[in-house]
Design a protein around this motif. Structure first.
Motif, PDB file in Angstrom:
ATOM      1  N   LEU A 194       0.819  -1.213   0.000  1.00 15.24           N
ATOM      2  CA  LEU A 194       0.000   0.000   0.000  1.00 15.24           C
ATOM      3  C   LEU A 194       0.855   1.266   0.000  1.00 15.24           C
ATOM      4  O   LEU A 194       0.365   2.350   0.272  1.00 15.24           O
ATOM      5  N   GLY A 195       2.146   1.104  -0.298  1.00 16.65           N
ATOM      6  CA  GLY A 195       3.047   2.241  -0.351  1.00 16.65           C
ATOM      7  C   GLY A 195       3.855   2.395   0.920  1.00 16.65           C
ATOM      8  O   GLY A 195       3.790   1.534   1.824  1.00 16.65           O
ATOM      9  N   PRO A 196       4.666   3.459   1.028  1.00 15.23           N
ATOM     10  CA  PRO A 196       5.449   3.714   2.231  1.00 15.23           C
ATOM     11  C   PRO A 196       4.562   3.798   3.469  1.00 15.23           C
ATOM     12  O   PRO A 196       3.348   3.980   3.354  1.00 15.23           O
ATOM     13  N   ALA A 197       5.184   3.675   4.627  1.00 14.42           N
ATOM     14  CA  ALA A 197       4.436   3.569   5.886  1.00 14.42           C
ATOM     15  C   ALA A 197       3.380   4.657   6.054  1.00 14.42           C
ATOM     16  O   ALA A 197       2.210   4.361   6.327  1.00 14.42           O
ATOM     17  N   GLU A 198       3.758   5.908   5.902  1.00 11.52           N
ATOM     18  CA  GLU A 198       2.804   6.989   6.114  1.00 11.52           C
ATOM     19  C   GLU A 198       1.702   6.974   5.062  1.00 11.52           C
ATOM     20  O   GLU A 198       0.532   7.239   5.352  1.00 11.52           O
ATOM     21  N   ALA A 199       2.081   6.677   3.795  1.00 10.27           N
ATOM     22  CA  ALA A 199       1.079   6.595   2.739  1.00 10.27           C
ATOM     23  C   ALA A 199       0.130   5.437   3.001  1.00 10.27           C
ATOM     24  O   ALA A 199      -1.075   5.528   2.735  1.00 10.27           O
ATOM     25  N   ALA A 200       0.673   4.344   3.545  1.00  7.17           N
ATOM     26  CA  ALA A 200      -0.162   3.176   3.846  1.00  7.17           C
ATOM     27  C   ALA A 200      -1.208   3.515   4.892  1.00  7.17           C
ATOM     28  O   ALA A 200      -2.363   3.087   4.793  1.00  7.17           O
ATOM     29  N   ARG A 201      -0.802   4.279   5.908  1.00  7.67           N
ATOM     30  CA  ARG A 201      -1.772   4.672   6.932  1.00  7.67           C
ATOM     31  C   ARG A 201      -2.902   5.487   6.321  1.00  7.67           C
ATOM     32  O   ARG A 201      -4.068   5.325   6.665  1.00  7.67           O
ATOM     33  N   GLY A 202      -2.550   6.375   5.406  1.00  5.35           N
ATOM     34  CA  GLY A 202      -3.577   7.176   4.750  1.00  5.35           C
ATOM     35  C   GLY A 202      -4.504   6.328   3.904  1.00  5.35           C
ATOM     36  O   GLY A 202      -5.721   6.530   3.901  1.00  5.35           O
ATOM     37  N   ALA A 203      -3.915   5.358   3.191  1.00  6.11           N
ATOM     38  CA  ALA A 203      -4.729   4.476   2.357  1.00  6.11           C
ATOM     39  C   ALA A 203      -5.674   3.646   3.209  1.00  6.11           C
ATOM     40  O   ALA A 203      -6.844   3.433   2.850  1.00  6.11           O
ATOM     41  N   ILE A 204      -5.176   3.175   4.332  1.00  7.42           N
ATOM     42  CA  ILE A 204      -6.003   2.356   5.213  1.00  7.42           C
ATOM     43  C   ILE A 204      -7.153   3.170   5.793  1.00  7.42           C
ATOM     44  O   ILE A 204      -8.275   2.678   5.924  1.00  7.42           O
ATOM     45  N   ASP A 205      -6.875   4.421   6.132  1.00  7.09           N
ATOM     46  CA  ASP A 205      -7.939   5.274   6.660  1.00  7.09           C
ATOM     47  C   ASP A 205      -9.101   5.361   5.674  1.00  7.09           C
ATOM     48  O   ASP A 205     -10.270   5.414   6.065  1.00  7.09           O
ATOM     49  N   GLY A 206      -8.760   5.369   4.371  1.00  7.17           N
ATOM     50  CA  GLY A 206      -9.805   5.492   3.359  1.00  7.17           C
ATOM     51  C   GLY A 206     -10.537   4.200   3.058  1.00  7.17           C
ATOM     52  O   GLY A 206     -11.694   4.225   2.643  1.00  7.17           O
ATOM     53  N   MET A 207      -9.855   3.063   3.243  1.00  6.45           N
ATOM     54  CA  MET A 207     -10.477   1.787   2.861  1.00  6.45           C
ATOM     55  C   MET A 207     -10.950   0.949   4.043  1.00  6.45           C
ATOM     56  O   MET A 207     -11.673  -0.026   3.863  1.00  6.45           O
ATOM     57  N   LEU A 208     -10.563   1.334   5.257  1.00  3.58           N
ATOM     58  CA  LEU A 208     -10.868   0.473   6.402  1.00  3.58           C
ATOM     59  C   LEU A 208     -12.367   0.329   6.631  1.00  3.58           C
ATOM     60  O   LEU A 208     -12.872  -0.771   6.851  1.00  3.58           O
ATOM     61  N   GLU A 209     -13.102   1.444   6.579  1.00  2.27           N
ATOM     62  CA  GLU A 209     -14.537   1.349   6.816  1.00  2.27           C
ATOM     63  C   GLU A 209     -15.245   0.469   5.780  1.00  2.27           C
ATOM     64  O   GLU A 209     -16.066  -0.377   6.146  1.00  2.27           O
ATOM     65  N   PRO A 210     -14.961   0.641   4.464  1.00  2.00           N
ATOM     66  CA  PRO A 210     -15.596  -0.268   3.502  1.00  2.00           C
ATOM     67  C   PRO A 210     -15.241  -1.738   3.761  1.00  2.00           C
ATOM     68  O   PRO A 210     -16.095  -2.620   3.601  1.00  2.00           O
ATOM     69  N   VAL A 211     -14.000  -1.997   4.156  1.00  4.74           N
ATOM     70  CA  VAL A 211     -13.612  -3.373   4.463  1.00  4.74           C
ATOM     71  C   VAL A 211     -14.377  -3.871   5.674  1.00  4.74           C
ATOM     72  O   VAL A 211     -14.898  -4.998   5.703  1.00  4.74           O
ATOM     73  N   LEU A 212     -14.454  -3.026   6.708  1.00  3.19           N
ATOM     74  CA  LEU A 212     -15.156  -3.429   7.921  1.00  3.19           C
ATOM     75  C   LEU A 212     -16.657  -3.606   7.694  1.00  3.19           C
ATOM     76  O   LEU A 212     -17.307  -4.376   8.408  1.00  3.19           O
ATOM     77  N   ASP A 213     -17.203  -2.912   6.700  1.00  6.44           N
ATOM     78  CA  ASP A 213     -18.612  -3.123   6.376  1.00  6.44           C
ATOM     79  C   ASP A 213     -18.862  -4.580   5.982  1.00  6.44           C
ATOM     80  O   ASP A 213     -19.943  -5.119   6.231  1.00  6.44           O
ATOM     81  N   CYS A 214     -17.846  -5.194   5.365  1.00  6.88           N
ATOM     82  CA  CYS A 214     -17.977  -6.591   4.972  1.00  6.88           C
ATOM     83  C   CYS A 214     -18.035  -7.509   6.186  1.00  6.88           C
ATOM     84  O   CYS A 214     -18.539  -8.637   6.105  1.00  6.88           O
ATOM     85  N   LEU A 215     -17.485  -7.046   7.318  1.00  9.90           N
ATOM     86  CA  LEU A 215     -17.434  -7.889   8.498  1.00  9.90           C
ATOM     87  C   LEU A 215     -18.743  -7.918   9.263  1.00  9.90           C
ATOM     88  O   LEU A 215     -18.957  -8.788  10.105  1.00  9.90           O
ATOM     89  N   THR A 216     -19.603  -6.965   9.006  1.00 13.14           N
ATOM     90  CA  THR A 216     -20.794  -6.837   9.826  1.00 13.14           C
ATOM     91  C   THR A 216     -22.065  -7.301   9.143  1.00 13.14           C
ATOM     92  O   THR A 216     -23.155  -7.074   9.654  1.00 13.14           O
ATOM     93  N   VAL A 217     -21.910  -7.942   8.005  1.00  8.17           N
ATOM     94  CA  VAL A 217     -23.103  -8.422   7.290  1.00  8.17           C
ATOM     95  C   VAL A 217     -23.559  -9.747   7.899  1.00  8.17           C
ATOM     96  O   VAL A 217     -22.778 -10.452   8.509  1.00  8.17           O
TER      97      VAL A 217
END
Length: 217
Positions: A194-217
């Motif tokens: 997902l890129g360098p460490a800081e960029a990865a954190r930013g990417a995760i911030d953007g995709m974490l909620e959509p991923v977690l939506d999959c966990l709650t179905v």
């Protein structure tokens, strides 16, 4: 014996190794701290018991007194990781108000733990290098998974309620699915996908909620 097992070598002391100075009773913690720094720098495949002892400022034989061998020290490091992960999951769980919120909160805490503690996270899953039958390791790992399993089931988790061998019993498919999703995301970030460490954190911030939506179905 000319050199006590716990003797500190002043020329290669704890401060020089980047590990806080310690008294005799803190040797175990100092060795775990040195091992953590070593794994973070070199990876678990670059770990050596002798180098951990050198960084802790003690004789090469000193770690054997507390851990027996490299496997024992790495198992202690993995156990510390599971203890910290369990604490992070418990704190996240306590702040949520419903099942979906608990799963999302624990998912965020899991990924954050992996990014903040990469050495411990890597070691926790390297089963070929650690003693997965160690009682302390089993209890710490069982607690962490028990917290996730309870969140998925929508039940309350009490520390100490799981038997020591609980993580060897048949897994819960829904809990495994949740674990796999957040673990995979954490692993992608740590591996640089997902890129360098800081960029990865930013990417995760953007995709974490959509991923977690999959966990709650």
């Amino acid at each position: 014996m000319s050199e006590h097992l716990d003797t500190v070598n002043p020329s290669k002391g704890v401060k020089a190794a980047g590990v806080a100075a310690y008294h005799h009773g803190d040797l175990r913690a100092a060795l775990i701290q040195a091992a953590t720094a070593l794994v973070r720098e070199r990876g678990i495949d670059g770990f050596s018991l002798r180098e951990a002892a050198r960084r802790a400022g003690v004789s090469p034989a000193a770690p054997q007194h507390h851990f027996g061998d490299a496997r024992g020290l790495l198992t202690a490091l993995a156990t510390e990781g599971f203890l910290m992960l369990g604490d992070a999951l418990a704190a996240a769980d306590s702040d949520a108000t419903d099942r979906d919120g608990r799963i999302r909160a624990q998912g965020r805490a899991y990924v954050a733990f992996a990014l903040d503690h990469p050495a411990e996270f890597d070691t926790m899953w390297r089963c070929a290098r650690i003693d997965t039958g160690d009682a302390a390791y089993v209890a710490a790992a069982g607690r962490a998974f028990g917290l996730l399993k309870a969140a998925v089931a929508g039940t309350h988790f009490e520390d100490g309620e799981l038997p020591a061998a609980s993580h060897h019993t048949a897994p819960d498919p829904k809990a495994i699915a949740c674990w796999s999703l957040v673990h995979g995301l954490a692993r992608l970030a740590l591996d640089g996908a997902l890129g360098p460490a800081e960029a990865a954190r930013g990417a995760i911030d953007g995709m974490l909620e959509p991923v977690l939506d999959c966990l709650t179905v």
